[in-house]
Enzyme design. Structure first.
Site, PDB file in Angstrom:
ATOM      1  N   ASP A   1      32.875 -10.183  26.603  1.00 45.02           N
ATOM      2  CA  ASP A   1      31.463  -9.957  26.326  1.00 45.02           C
ATOM      3  C   ASP A   1      30.957 -11.181  25.578  1.00 45.02           C
ATOM      4  O   ASP A   1      31.320 -11.417  24.427  1.00 45.02           O
ATOM      5  CB  ASP A   1      31.300  -8.691  25.474  1.00 45.02           C
ATOM      6  CG  ASP A   1      29.854  -8.398  25.106  1.00 45.02           C
ATOM      7  OD1 ASP A   1      28.974  -9.259  25.356  1.00 45.02           O
ATOM      8  OD2 ASP A   1      29.591  -7.314  24.547  1.00 45.02           O
TER       9      ASP A   1
ATOM     10  N   TYR B   1      11.975 -11.849  27.863  1.00 42.58           N
ATOM     11  CA  TYR B   1      12.789 -12.761  28.670  1.00 42.58           C
ATOM     12  C   TYR B   1      12.181 -14.158  28.661  1.00 42.58           C
ATOM     13  O   TYR B   1      12.892 -15.157  28.504  1.00 42.58           O
ATOM     14  CB  TYR B   1      12.881 -12.224  30.097  1.00 42.58           C
ATOM     15  CG  TYR B   1      13.671 -13.081  31.054  1.00 42.58           C
ATOM     16  CD1 TYR B   1      15.054 -13.000  31.109  1.00 42.58           C
ATOM     17  CD2 TYR B   1      13.023 -13.967  31.923  1.00 42.58           C
ATOM     18  CE1 TYR B   1      15.787 -13.778  31.998  1.00 42.58           C
ATOM     19  CE2 TYR B   1      13.742 -14.755  32.811  1.00 42.58           C
ATOM     20  CZ  TYR B   1      15.125 -14.644  32.843  1.00 42.58           C
ATOM     21  OH  TYR B   1      15.848 -15.421  33.724  1.00 42.58           O
TER      22      TYR B   1
END
Length: 248
Positions: A62, A156
């Site tokens: 991760d 984003y």
């Protein structure tokens, strides 16, 4: 691996390497005979790519977790001793509508962690290995929305604008050490993540080929396909480009 053999093969790491653009990078680097390493969070996806590409090395990692990144880079240091190319590619576009605020802060933090913090953490852990390589290079996957934003994904857009500034500043800082930094600014790419978008899309293979050519030429940014018009458009008609991307 002998020192002579190691010198003939570039040691490469691709984050988010089991799907989309990341998988296309892994495939291209494997085809040209590099020592290809990649990571993703799914053990099944990592195992599937390793099985499909003999000689590749996958890690379950991760990239928002610095402890996991440290463990992965420690393994690479023991096994290969260096990195010649890092493709910090992991990321995703999540559409968040702040008209519905308050949004779940955990979702906001997770989005920033993946799209902005994770490439920084990844580079931080990989740089000692990159500094051992020859003509080492870093690729950061940015977005046209980091240059001109979209209203459907403000978070984003903000994160990718951060990636853009980080790439520019980092490239200047690392230049004396001989490490190049290239921002990849792709147009919509034909991947499952954007299957619902009815727009023209470029193949991941085309994006990767253009990026690797740009890295070889020391480019600070690569704009595959029609993304190549973005810098000129922002210089000549910035307000028009922004109106277009905000509505996209």
């Amino acid at each position: 691996m002998t020192e002579t053999g190691a010198a003939k093969r570039r040691v490469c790491l691709v984050t988010g390497g089991t799907s989309g653009i990341g998988r296309a990078f892994v495939d291209a680097l494997h085809r040209r005979g590099d020592d290809v390493r990649f990571c993703a969070r799914s053990p099944d996806a990592v195992a599937a790519v390793e099985a499909a590409l003999p000689g590749s090395t996958g890690y379950v990692c991760d990239v928002t977790d610095d402890v996991a990144l440290a463990a992965m880079t420690d393994l690479i240091a023991i096994d290969a001793g260096r990195l010649d190319l890092l493709v910090a590619n992991a990321g995703r576009l999540v559409e968040m509508n702040f008209n519905a605020a308050p949004l779940d802060p955990a979702l906001i933090e997770a989005d920033i962690a993946l799209n902005l913090v994770s490439p920084i953490l990844t580079i931080n852990r990989c740089l000692p290995l990159l500094l051992r390589g020859e003509h080492s290079a870093i690729v950061l996957t940015g977005s046209g929305f980091g240059w001109s934003p979209t209203a459907r994904a403000p978070l984003y857009s903000g994160a990718k604008a951060g990636v853009r500034m980080f790439a520019k500043a980092l490239g200047a800082q690392l230049a004396p050490a001989g490490v190049t930094v290239t921002e990849l600014v792709p147009p919509p790419v034909d991947t499952p993540a954007v299957a619902h978008r009815n727009v023209a899309k470029l193949s991941p293979e085309h994006v990767v080929a253009a990026t690797l050519r740009g890295v070889e030429r020391g480019r600070r940014a690569v704009f595959p396909g029609h993304a190549r018009f973005l810098p000129l458009g922002l210089r000549l008609v910035p307000q028009l480009i922004e109106r277009m991307t905000l509505k996209s």
